[in-house]
Design a protein around this motif. Sequence first.
Motif, short mmCIF file in Angstrom:
data_model
loop_
_atom_site.label_atom_id
_atom_site.label_comp_id
_atom_site.label_asym_id
_atom_site.label_seq_id
_atom_site.Cartn_x
_atom_site.Cartn_y
_atom_site.Cartn_z
N ARG A 115 -13.44 -98.97 63.92
CA ARG A 115 -14.88 -98.88 64.19
C ARG A 115 -15.44 -97.53 63.74
NH1 ARG A 115 -16.30 -101.69 68.98
NH2 ARG A 115 -18.38 -100.75 68.78
N LYS A 116 -16.74 -97.50 63.54
CA LYS A 116 -17.44 -96.26 63.24
C LYS A 116 -17.64 -95.47 64.53
CE LYS A 116 -18.90 -96.21 58.81
NZ LYS A 116 -18.90 -95.03 57.91
N VAL A 117 -17.60 -94.15 64.43
CA VAL A 117 -17.82 -93.30 65.61
C VAL A 117 -18.90 -92.27 65.30
CG1 VAL A 117 -15.50 -93.53 66.57
CG2 VAL A 117 -15.95 -91.76 64.88
N ALA A 118 -19.60 -91.87 66.36
CA ALA A 118 -20.60 -90.80 66.28
C ALA A 118 -20.39 -89.91 67.49
CB ALA A 118 -22.01 -91.38 66.27
N LEU A 119 -19.84 -88.72 67.26
CA LEU A 119 -19.46 -87.83 68.36
C LEU A 119 -19.99 -86.42 68.10
CD1 LEU A 119 -15.70 -88.90 68.51
CD2 LEU A 119 -17.54 -89.78 69.96
N GLN A 120 -20.19 -85.68 69.17
CA GLN A 120 -20.59 -84.29 69.06
C GLN A 120 -19.51 -83.41 69.67
OE1 GLN A 120 -24.45 -83.84 70.89
NE2 GLN A 120 -25.52 -84.57 69.08
N GLY A 121 -19.31 -82.25 69.08
CA GLY A 121 -18.30 -81.36 69.62
C GLY A 121 -18.06 -80.15 68.73
N LYS A 122 -16.92 -79.54 68.95
CA LYS A 122 -16.57 -78.30 68.26
C LYS A 122 -15.24 -78.45 67.54
CE LYS A 122 -15.78 -73.37 69.11
NZ LYS A 122 -15.72 -72.30 70.14
N ILE A 123 -15.19 -78.02 66.30
CA ILE A 123 -13.95 -78.04 65.53
C ILE A 123 -13.07 -76.88 65.99
CG2 ILE A 123 -12.90 -77.94 63.24
CD1 ILE A 123 -15.53 -78.94 62.09
N VAL A 124 -11.83 -77.17 66.30
CA VAL A 124 -10.88 -76.12 66.70
C VAL A 124 -10.36 -75.50 65.40
CG1 VAL A 124 -8.82 -75.56 68.03
CG2 VAL A 124 -10.30 -77.44 68.75
N THR A 125 -11.08 -74.51 64.89
CA THR A 125 -10.79 -73.94 63.57
C THR A 125 -9.56 -73.05 63.54
OG1 THR A 125 -12.37 -72.17 64.06
CG2 THR A 125 -13.18 -74.07 62.81
N ASP A 126 -9.03 -72.69 64.72
CA ASP A 126 -7.83 -71.84 64.71
C ASP A 126 -6.55 -72.66 64.62
OD1 ASP A 126 -8.13 -72.94 67.20
OD2 ASP A 126 -7.52 -71.15 68.31
N LYS A 127 -6.69 -74.01 64.55
CA LYS A 127 -5.53 -74.87 64.36
C LYS A 127 -5.84 -75.87 63.24
CE LYS A 127 -3.55 -74.67 69.02
NZ LYS A 127 -3.12 -75.46 70.19
N ILE A 128 -5.34 -75.56 62.07
CA ILE A 128 -5.60 -76.40 60.90
C ILE A 128 -4.28 -76.83 60.29
CG2 ILE A 128 -6.62 -76.52 58.59
CD1 ILE A 128 -8.60 -74.37 59.47
N TRP A 129 -4.13 -78.15 60.14
CA TRP A 129 -2.94 -78.69 59.48
C TRP A 129 -3.32 -79.22 58.11
CZ3 TRP A 129 -3.74 -79.66 64.75
CH2 TRP A 129 -2.75 -79.16 65.60
N LYS A 131 -12.50 -73.97 54.78
CA LYS A 131 -13.74 -73.52 55.39
C LYS A 131 -14.36 -74.66 56.20
CE LYS A 131 -14.71 -70.16 51.73
NZ LYS A 131 -15.69 -69.73 50.69
N LEU A 132 -14.46 -74.46 57.51
CA LEU A 132 -15.02 -75.47 58.40
C LEU A 132 -16.02 -74.83 59.34
CD1 LEU A 132 -11.70 -77.31 59.39
CD2 LEU A 132 -13.47 -78.19 57.86
N PRO A 133 -17.13 -75.51 59.65
CA PRO A 133 -18.08 -74.97 60.64
C PRO A 133 -17.52 -75.11 62.05
CG PRO A 133 -18.76 -77.16 59.94
CD PRO A 133 -17.55 -76.81 59.10
N ASP A 134 -18.16 -74.47 63.00
CA ASP A 134 -17.70 -74.57 64.38
C ASP A 134 -18.18 -75.86 65.04
OD1 ASP A 134 -16.29 -72.20 64.31
OD2 ASP A 134 -18.07 -71.00 64.81
N ASN A 135 -19.48 -75.97 65.25
CA ASN A 135 -20.05 -77.14 65.89
C ASN A 135 -20.56 -78.12 64.85
OD1 ASN A 135 -20.02 -76.35 68.87
ND2 ASN A 135 -21.04 -74.59 67.93
N ILE A 136 -20.40 -79.40 65.12
CA ILE A 136 -20.80 -80.40 64.14
C ILE A 136 -21.00 -81.74 64.84
CG2 ILE A 136 -18.47 -81.18 63.56
CD1 ILE A 136 -19.36 -81.36 60.65
N GLU A 137 -21.86 -82.56 64.27
CA GLU A 137 -22.01 -83.94 64.72
C GLU A 137 -21.11 -84.79 63.85
OE1 GLU A 137 -25.47 -87.34 65.36
OE2 GLU A 137 -25.99 -85.20 65.36
N LEU A 138 -20.07 -85.32 64.45
CA LEU A 138 -19.02 -86.03 63.71
C LEU A 138 -19.34 -87.51 63.58
CD1 LEU A 138 -16.12 -86.33 62.51
CD2 LEU A 138 -15.31 -86.52 64.87
#
Length: 248
Positions: free
Chosen positions: A53-67, A125-132
Amino acid sequence: MAAFVVMCKLGFWQLDRAEQKRQQIALFTQQGEITTEELLPYTEVTLVEINGRKVALQGKIVTDKIWLLDNKTHNGKVGYNVITPFLLKALAKKGVAEQVKDKQILVNWGWLQASKYRSELPSVKLPDNIELTGVVRTTDFKQFSLQQDHKQDESGWPKRVQSVSNIIANLDTRTILPVMVYADTNENINYPQTYKPVVMPPEKHQAYAVQWFLLALSSLLVFMFASLHKGKQTRKTPTSSLKENNEN
């Protein structure tokens, strides 16, 4: 004739698969987007129901943990899939805020080209807050994994991994939901998304069906030609024998 029957069955099977894919795509389209309220609380049953399914979520990217998921190609180039935890935004609605608090999901942000040298990791390079927005995947997390090369285990971040299961093994399952969201490419994160919910589209199944039917027709023509040729040889044999007897 046996080949003709088998190829016809394979052709009809491909047509059935094409129809199944159409129904699957139509279902995903009709169901609409999932919100945070629908994602939580979750059970094994609800996780299966929201898969694809499609999702629409708001939150914060945890930029200090990138795989960086290794060995991913795009347009003939080698690279990585960028994956991070995504901290869901706490909601003000009663009963939902506590469920969302400190809850995270894994997000695949798309493909990033590898550096020229294997020893170097690309800059992310990733922003902190984003509408996913994206597609949620809740099943089949375990993927084919190359043997992990421990010499390549970077001490810092980002970390290079060979499969999603390598990531999950190091996560706190109490806070990480067992889902993966494949994000849509947007202006803030311009990484091309290589994931497709339906790997083989209906049109490709139809093309395969046409190929099987053409092969079936070819086998029938070969059978008919061989039968006619054998019939001619059979008719010629008695005449030749009679002529030889008369000469004797």
